[in-house]
Design a protein around this motif. Structure first.
Motif, PDB file in Angstrom:
ATOM      1  N   THR A  34       0.885  -1.355   0.045  1.00  0.00           N
ATOM      2  CA  THR A  34      -0.128   0.074   0.021  1.00  0.00           C
ATOM      3  C   THR A  34       0.922   1.314   0.052  1.00  0.00           C
ATOM      4  O   THR A  34       0.593   2.183  -0.764  1.00  0.00           O
ATOM      5  N   GLU A  35       1.816   1.106   0.823  1.00  0.00           N
ATOM      6  CA  GLU A  35       2.708   2.464   1.053  1.00  0.00           C
ATOM      7  C   GLU A  35       3.697   2.459  -0.292  1.00  0.00           C
ATOM      8  O   GLU A  35       3.962   3.737  -0.595  1.00  0.00           O
ATOM      9  N   THR A  36       3.805   1.492  -1.127  1.00  0.00           N
ATOM     10  CA  THR A  36       4.611   1.807  -2.572  1.00  0.00           C
ATOM     11  C   THR A  36       3.739   2.348  -3.252  1.00  0.00           C
ATOM     12  O   THR A  36       4.387   3.503  -3.965  1.00  0.00           O
ATOM     13  N   VAL A  37       2.439   2.344  -3.261  1.00  0.00           N
ATOM     14  CA  VAL A  37       1.780   3.000  -4.056  1.00  0.00           C
ATOM     15  C   VAL A  37       1.523   4.511  -3.726  1.00  0.00           C
ATOM     16  O   VAL A  37       1.501   5.366  -4.341  1.00  0.00           O
ATOM     17  N   GLY A  38       1.190   4.653  -2.477  1.00  0.00           N
ATOM     18  CA  GLY A  38       1.357   6.003  -1.831  1.00  0.00           C
ATOM     19  C   GLY A  38       2.532   6.670  -2.055  1.00  0.00           C
ATOM     20  O   GLY A  38       2.518   8.047  -2.198  1.00  0.00           O
ATOM     21  N   GLY A  39       3.866   5.973  -1.998  1.00  0.00           N
ATOM     22  CA  GLY A  39       4.985   6.643  -2.148  1.00  0.00           C
ATOM     23  C   GLY A  39       5.058   7.175  -3.700  1.00  0.00           C
ATOM     24  O   GLY A  39       5.644   8.204  -3.962  1.00  0.00           O
ATOM     25  N   SER A  40       4.473   6.647  -4.673  1.00  0.00           N
ATOM     26  CA  SER A  40       4.812   6.894  -6.068  1.00  0.00           C
ATOM     27  C   SER A  40       3.709   8.037  -6.204  1.00  0.00           C
ATOM     28  O   SER A  40       3.975   8.989  -6.869  1.00  0.00           O
ATOM     29  N   LEU A  41       2.457   8.077  -5.638  1.00  0.00           N
ATOM     30  CA  LEU A  41       1.528   9.257  -5.700  1.00  0.00           C
ATOM     31  C   LEU A  41       2.228  10.439  -4.890  1.00  0.00           C
ATOM     32  O   LEU A  41       1.959  11.449  -5.629  1.00  0.00           O
ATOM     33  N   LEU A  42       2.954  10.321  -4.052  1.00  0.00           N
ATOM     34  CA  LEU A  42       3.450  11.354  -3.340  1.00  0.00           C
ATOM     35  C   LEU A  42       4.395  12.086  -4.188  1.00  0.00           C
ATOM     36  O   LEU A  42       4.391  13.059  -4.286  1.00  0.00           O
ATOM     37  N   LEU A  43       5.400  11.363  -4.861  1.00  0.00           N
ATOM     38  CA  LEU A  43       6.306  11.570  -5.815  1.00  0.00           C
ATOM     39  C   LEU A  43       5.488  12.464  -6.975  1.00  0.00           C
ATOM     40  O   LEU A  43       6.134  13.552  -7.271  1.00  0.00           O
ATOM     41  N   ILE A  44       4.832  11.814  -7.567  1.00  0.00           N
ATOM     42  CA  ILE A  44       3.908  12.585  -8.571  1.00  0.00           C
ATOM     43  C   ILE A  44       3.401  13.785  -8.217  1.00  0.00           C
ATOM     44  O   ILE A  44       3.706  14.977  -8.984  1.00  0.00           O
ATOM     45  N   ALA A  45       2.667  13.947  -7.181  1.00  0.00           N
ATOM     46  CA  ALA A  45       2.030  15.224  -6.410  1.00  0.00           C
ATOM     47  C   ALA A  45       3.377  16.289  -6.310  1.00  0.00           C
ATOM     48  O   ALA A  45       3.038  17.395  -6.633  1.00  0.00           O
ATOM     49  N   ALA A  46       4.352  15.876  -5.778  1.00  0.00           N
ATOM     50  CA  ALA A  46       5.527  16.780  -5.412  1.00  0.00           C
ATOM     51  C   ALA A  46       5.906  17.340  -6.894  1.00  0.00           C
ATOM     52  O   ALA A  46       6.467  18.422  -6.871  1.00  0.00           O
ATOM     53  N   ALA A  47       6.240  16.450  -7.687  1.00  0.00           N
ATOM     54  CA  ALA A  47       6.612  16.813  -9.057  1.00  0.00           C
ATOM     55  C   ALA A  47       5.574  17.797  -9.686  1.00  0.00           C
ATOM     56  O   ALA A  47       6.059  18.843 -10.372  1.00  0.00           O
ATOM     57  N   ILE A  48       4.357  17.661  -9.768  1.00  0.00           N
ATOM     58  CA  ILE A  48       3.399  18.520 -10.147  1.00  0.00           C
ATOM     59  C   ILE A  48       3.648  19.856  -9.525  1.00  0.00           C
ATOM     60  O   ILE A  48       3.484  21.010 -10.203  1.00  0.00           O
ATOM     61  N   ALA A  49       3.605  20.035  -8.245  1.00  0.00           N
ATOM     62  CA  ALA A  49       3.820  20.976  -7.354  1.00  0.00           C
ATOM     63  C   ALA A  49       5.117  21.898  -8.079  1.00  0.00           C
ATOM     64  O   ALA A  49       4.919  23.295  -8.091  1.00  0.00           O
TER      65      ALA A  49
END
Length: 408
Positions: A19-34
């Protein structure tokens, strides 16, 4: 082998990692977008959205979108962290004192040394009386995501060690937030918080299951803590720790298990990425990058996370094993421990939160921007270095196993 698809505690670490692997990927995507958004020609729209205020004024909840993400959405993440921590303490790895001692000592080393380095390097800089706490936290989602992607050949004990370390690390970070960022304590609201939390605990003991009771209690606990002057996210971990984790006779799953099953996807898939979106929007140009490595605030974060975390985690682990206080996890070599210590320098969610809390109101928020840029840059460096070490260690483990695999 157990069926990891069923909601059972027989494989909690594996399910948590996935679960956290998926969350980590989404976290990185969100940070990159920002980062792309705020540094693009449309950067003003990002700032306008982040600073847009919404909420009822009469309840003292007229907050910016960024504050709602920081104080509201992140409370869900802390609630899940509290549930995981309670499970680890009662039925998981941390319940066995012999198994718990090594990650606890390693986590303490990974908190104390970064704090000392940050305090010394940032000495005299405005806000560093509390800003020294910025590099103490390891981001669970980010770190476990890196481990899952590049450490597939590392023994399973490495994952257990890192997860247990990160859980203890988060507990210390949460305690620091509660202690350092409590100002103007309102006693009446604090008593209301205690009463609401006690009601939640009592309902758990009486085996009440209806969400019509728990949701209002949780919301009121958050609201009361917000008004008491304690950072509202602490309400999340408080309620998580008060949730029952053992099953009753005839009960398939404990409340904590059901809550993790239902809430963790929302935390990892929505709440944390949205927080990252509104916390990671830092204008990063040549000047800002220069300040990351030349300004005392930036230097304190960089050295605290990269040097402090690596030396603190590895050093505390080595000393505790050499002194006989703990034993090295099965199959884990010193090179593996070093790789995990470097990954421990990935400080994202909690580090960004502490940077905003400690430095956000100083000099128009410029020190906070430098600190957040330092967190982002250093977390990226730690993830790259850690990944390289994990891949190297994976090759070493493969070579060690090949001779035995080829024997008839």
């Amino acid at each position: 082998m157990s069926d990891t698809s069923s909601p059972t505690w027989t494989a909690p670490l594996g399910r948590f990692l996935r679960t956290e692997t998926v969350g980590g990927s989404l976290l990185l995507i969100a940070a990159a977008i920002a980062l792309i958004w705020v540094n693009s020609p449309f950067g003003d729209s990002y700032v306008a959205l982040r600073d847009f205020e919404i909420g009822p004024e009469f309840l003292h909840l007229h907050l910016s979108v960024g504050d709602w993400a920081k104080d509201g959405l992140l409370a869900v993440f802390f609630f899940v962290a509290g549930l995981e921590l309670k499970r680890e303490l009662v039925t998981g790895e941390l319940a066995d004192r012999r198994k718990a001692i090594l990650p606890v000592i390693a986590a303490c080393g990974g908190v104390i040394l970064p704090a000392v380095i940050a305090a010394v390097v940032g000495w005299g800089a405005p806000g560093m009386d509390r800003g020294w706490a910025i590099p103490v936290a390891t981001d669970i989602a980010f770190a476990l995501g890196v481990l899952a992607l590049t450490g597939s050949r590392i023994p399973t004990s490495a994952r257990v060690f890192l997860l247990s370390l990160a859980v203890v690390d988060d507990l210390i970070g949460i305690a620091l937030i509660a202690i350092l960022f409590t100002s103007g304590l309102a006693v009446a609201w604090l008593l209301a918080t205690v009463a609401a939390a006690a009601a939640y605990w009592f309902a758990q003991q009486k085996r009440i299951t209806t969400p019509w009771l728990y949701v209002p209690l949780a919301l009121f606990t958050w609201y009361a803590m917000h008004n008491a002057g304690i950072h509202a996210t602490v309400a999340g971990v408080l309620l998580g720790l008060l949730t029952r984790v053992r099953t009753d006779p005839g009960e398939d799953y404990a409340p904590a298990e059901r809550l993790v099953h239902h809430i963790q996807p929302w935390s990892a898939g929505l709440c944390v990425p949205l927080f990252a979106l509104f916390a990671s929007g830092v204008p990063i140009g040549a000047e800002m990058l220069g300040q990351v490595f030349t300004d005392p605030v930036g230097q304190s974060v960089v050295l605290g996370l990269l040097l402090g975390k690596t030396v603190g985690i590895f050093g505390a682990t080595w000393i505790s094993i050499r002194l006989g206080l703990a034993t090295r996890p099965t199959g884990l070599m010193w090179g593996d421990v070093l790789a995990l210590a470097v990954i421990g320098g990935i400080g994202f969610t909690v580090s960004l939160l502490i940077a905003e809390l400690s430095l956000g109101d100083i000099h128009g928020g410029e020190p906070a921007e430098i600190a957040k840029a330092a967190v982002l840059v250093t977390s990226l460096i730690a993830s790259v270095l850690g990944s390289a070490l994990l891949l190297r260690r994976g090759g070493a483990h493969r070579q060690r196993n090949e001779p035995t695999e080829g024997v008839e």
